[in-house]
Design a protein around this motif. Structure first.
Motif, PDB file in Angstrom:
ATOM      1  N   TYR A  68       0.723  -1.158   0.216  1.00 43.77           N
ATOM      2  CA  TYR A  68       0.030   0.027   0.159  1.00 43.77           C
ATOM      3  C   TYR A  68       1.384   1.379   0.244  1.00 43.77           C
ATOM      4  N   GLU A  69      -0.026   2.301  -0.343  1.00 53.05           N
ATOM      5  CA  GLU A  69       0.810   3.963  -0.249  1.00 53.05           C
ATOM      6  C   GLU A  69      -0.138   4.597   0.673  1.00 53.05           C
ATOM      7  N   CYS A  72      -3.339   6.891   0.106  1.00 56.38           N
ATOM      8  CA  CYS A  72      -4.032   6.200  -1.437  1.00 56.38           C
ATOM      9  C   CYS A  72      -5.456   5.912  -0.234  1.00 56.38           C
ATOM     10  N   THR A  73      -6.303   6.520  -1.496  1.00 57.87           N
ATOM     11  CA  THR A  73      -7.628   6.315  -0.479  1.00 57.87           C
ATOM     12  C   THR A  73      -8.903   5.086  -0.393  1.00 57.87           C
ATOM     13  N   CYS A  75      -6.737   2.478  -0.094  1.00 59.70           N
ATOM     14  CA  CYS A  75      -5.668   1.154   0.769  1.00 59.70           C
ATOM     15  C   CYS A  75      -6.010   1.967   2.353  1.00 59.70           C
ATOM     16  N   THR A 117      -0.051  -1.146  -8.908  1.00 56.30           N
ATOM     17  CA  THR A 117      -1.148  -0.715  -8.271  1.00 56.30           C
ATOM     18  C   THR A 117      -1.472  -0.611  -7.069  1.00 56.30           C
TER      19      THR A 117
END
Length: 139
Positions: A68-69, A72-73, A75, A117
Motif C-alpha cells: 500500500y501507499e 491512497c484512499t 488502501c 497499483t
C-alpha cells in the motif's frame, strides 16, 4: 566520540557485578526478540526489505501481503477490513498470517515484486508469490 567508543568506555568502567548484570540483561533481551523479528500492528506484520524474505519463508501455510501507499484512499479503506481479517485469523489454529508493506518507504521491495497499483494483495506460499488476489476485498 562515536557511540561504540562511549559504550565500550562505560562497559569497561563497570564493576564486575554491574557488567555481569548488564550482559545477562542484554542476552535475555536478544533471546526474547531474536526468534520473532517482526513488528506487528493489529495482528498484521509490518515488513520491509530486511524481513520480507524471512517472513515469506517462515509462513509456509500462507502469507497474505498487502502492499500500500499511505496516501491512497482505497488502501485506507481496505485497512479496516484487513484488521478484521487478521483478528479472525488470529483466533484460529492456522499459521497463515497477514502482512503489510508500505511502498512509499520500501520502493525497491515493491518494484522487485512488480507492485505498481495500490492496494495490491499477494498470497505467498512456501516462499513464493503464488496468487495476486483480485477478489472481494472485505473481511
Amino acid at each position: 566520540k562515536k557511540f561504540s567508543q562511549i559504550y565500550l568506555a562505560n562497559f569497561i568502567s563497570m564493576t564486575t557485578s554491574q557488567s555481569l548484570r548488564f550482559t545477562i540483561l542484554l542476552l535475555t533481551f536478544t533471546a526474547i526478540f531474536a526468534g520473532y523479528p517482526y513488528a506487528e500492528e493489529d495482528s498484521i506484520i509490518n515488513l520491509g526489505e530486511p524481513t520480507f524474505g524471512i517472513a515469506t519463508d517462515e509462513f509456509h501455510e500462507g502469507l497474505f501481503v498487502y502492499f500500500y501507499e499511505p496516501f491512497c484512499t482505497p488502501c485506507r479503506e481496505m485497512w479496516q477490513d484487513l484488521k478484521k481479517a487478521a483478528a479472525t485469523l488470529k483466533g484460529t489454529s492456522s499459521r497463515a498470517k497477514i502482512a503489510k508493506v508500505e511502498c512509499h518507504d520500501e520502493v525497491k521491495l515493491c518494484d522487485a515484486r512488480g507492485v505498481n497499483t495500490f492496494p495490491t494483495l499477494l498470497l505467498h506460499r512456501k516462499g513464493r508469490a503464488t496468487i495476486e488476489y483480485r477478489g472481494v476485498r472485505t473481511a
